[in-house]
Write an enzyme that holds these catalytic residues in place. Structure first.
Site, mmCIF file in Angstrom:
data_model
loop_
_atom_site.group_PDB
_atom_site.id
_atom_site.type_symbol
_atom_site.label_atom_id
_atom_site.label_comp_id
_atom_site.label_asym_id
_atom_site.label_seq_id
_atom_site.Cartn_x
_atom_site.Cartn_y
_atom_site.Cartn_z
ATOM 1 N N GLU A 51 -19.195 28.032 -49.309
ATOM 2 C CA GLU A 51 -19.246 27.427 -47.973
ATOM 3 C C GLU A 51 -20.150 26.193 -47.991
ATOM 4 O O GLU A 51 -21.270 26.225 -48.524
ATOM 5 C CB GLU A 51 -19.784 28.471 -46.990
ATOM 6 C CG GLU A 51 -19.892 28.039 -45.551
ATOM 7 C CD GLU A 51 -20.381 29.171 -44.657
ATOM 8 O OE1 GLU A 51 -20.370 28.981 -43.423
ATOM 9 O OE2 GLU A 51 -20.766 30.239 -45.180
ATOM 10 N N LYS B 77 -13.785 26.817 -39.607
ATOM 11 C CA LYS B 77 -14.365 28.144 -39.395
ATOM 12 C C LYS B 77 -14.281 28.548 -37.921
ATOM 13 O O LYS B 77 -14.582 27.765 -37.023
ATOM 14 C CB LYS B 77 -15.822 28.137 -39.858
ATOM 15 C CG LYS B 77 -16.509 29.500 -39.876
ATOM 16 C CD LYS B 77 -17.901 29.357 -40.473
ATOM 17 C CE LYS B 77 -18.634 30.684 -40.578
ATOM 18 N NZ LYS B 77 -19.981 30.499 -41.183
ATOM 19 N N CYS C 166 -16.665 32.944 -44.636
ATOM 20 C CA CYS C 166 -17.806 33.850 -44.436
ATOM 21 C C CYS C 166 -17.671 34.732 -43.194
ATOM 22 O O CYS C 166 -16.952 35.721 -43.200
ATOM 23 C CB CYS C 166 -19.096 33.032 -44.398
ATOM 24 S SG CYS C 166 -20.597 33.998 -44.681
#
Length: 205
Positions: A43, A116, A152
């Site tokens: 990330e 994200k 994540c």
């Protein structure tokens, strides 16, 4: 057909964009030499995690975009390799939006970019201060297998994995920038089983 996925577990330096790009390219080159079809970097790997108040500077996004494009062009030399690179992404429509993103680089260009969805905002995380939340899935096909992308925190609830599944993904690629915790492996495995694998998706985490 077999698809070989490599995980580049690298330590990027916050703000050192050129150095990070060189490090990513070196690892991608090693993976390509070993027959990898896909390389997953962490990330925000291009800028280091977490870049915090660098994300408040417009010039930081401009520089990041240039370094990302340069890296994509360099990767043309690695043939059919697909490289996942984490980076902040600015989108200008009616107004500016800023995202924690992962782009898939392939044959000299940015093939797709994922934003994200789930932004953590506790403990060491302060992502809602800097980023907007994405709401679109991406799917990239490699050798007949369809790969989705989450980042994540996205996989700590079932929403983003479900979007990827509904978009046609068979395997979920999940770059992470999580801090180190002792004895958290079992919890991560349980959460991934509940939120990802239960939906019929395989996982590279």
């Amino acid at each position: 057909m077999t698809v070989k996925v490599a995980i580049a577990q690298i330590n990027s330096v916050v703000g050192a964009l050129e150095a990070n790009a060189n490090l990513i390219f070196d690892y991608a080159s090693q993976a390509a030499a070993q027959g990898a079809d896909i390389v997953v970097t962490p990330e925000l790997s291009l800028v280091g995690y977490p870049p915090e108040d660098l994300l408040l500077r417009a010039g930081f996004y401009t520089q990041t975009e240039q370094v990302l494009q340069d890296l994509a062009q360099r990767l043309a030399a690695l043939g059919d390799l697909h490289l996942l690179v984490g980076h902040p992404h600015r989108v200008q429509a009616n107004q500016q939006h800023h995202y924690n993103a992962v782009s898939v680089l392939h044959q000299g260009r940015v093939l797709a970019t994922y934003h994200k969805h789930a932004l953590p905002n506790d403990m060491v995380f302060d992502e809602k201060r800097y980023f907007d939340s994405g709401d679109q899935a991406i799917v990239v096909e490699v050798k007949g297998t369809r790969f989705g992308v989450n980042i994540c925190e996205d996989t700590w609830n079932p929403i983003a994995p479900r979007w990827a599944k509904e978009a046609g993904a068979q395997v979920l690629l999940v770059p992470n920038g999580s801090p180190f915790h002792m004895n958290k492996e079992a919890l991560r495995l349980d959460v991934m089983r509940d939120n990802v694998c239960s939906q019929g998706l395989s996982l590279v985490y």
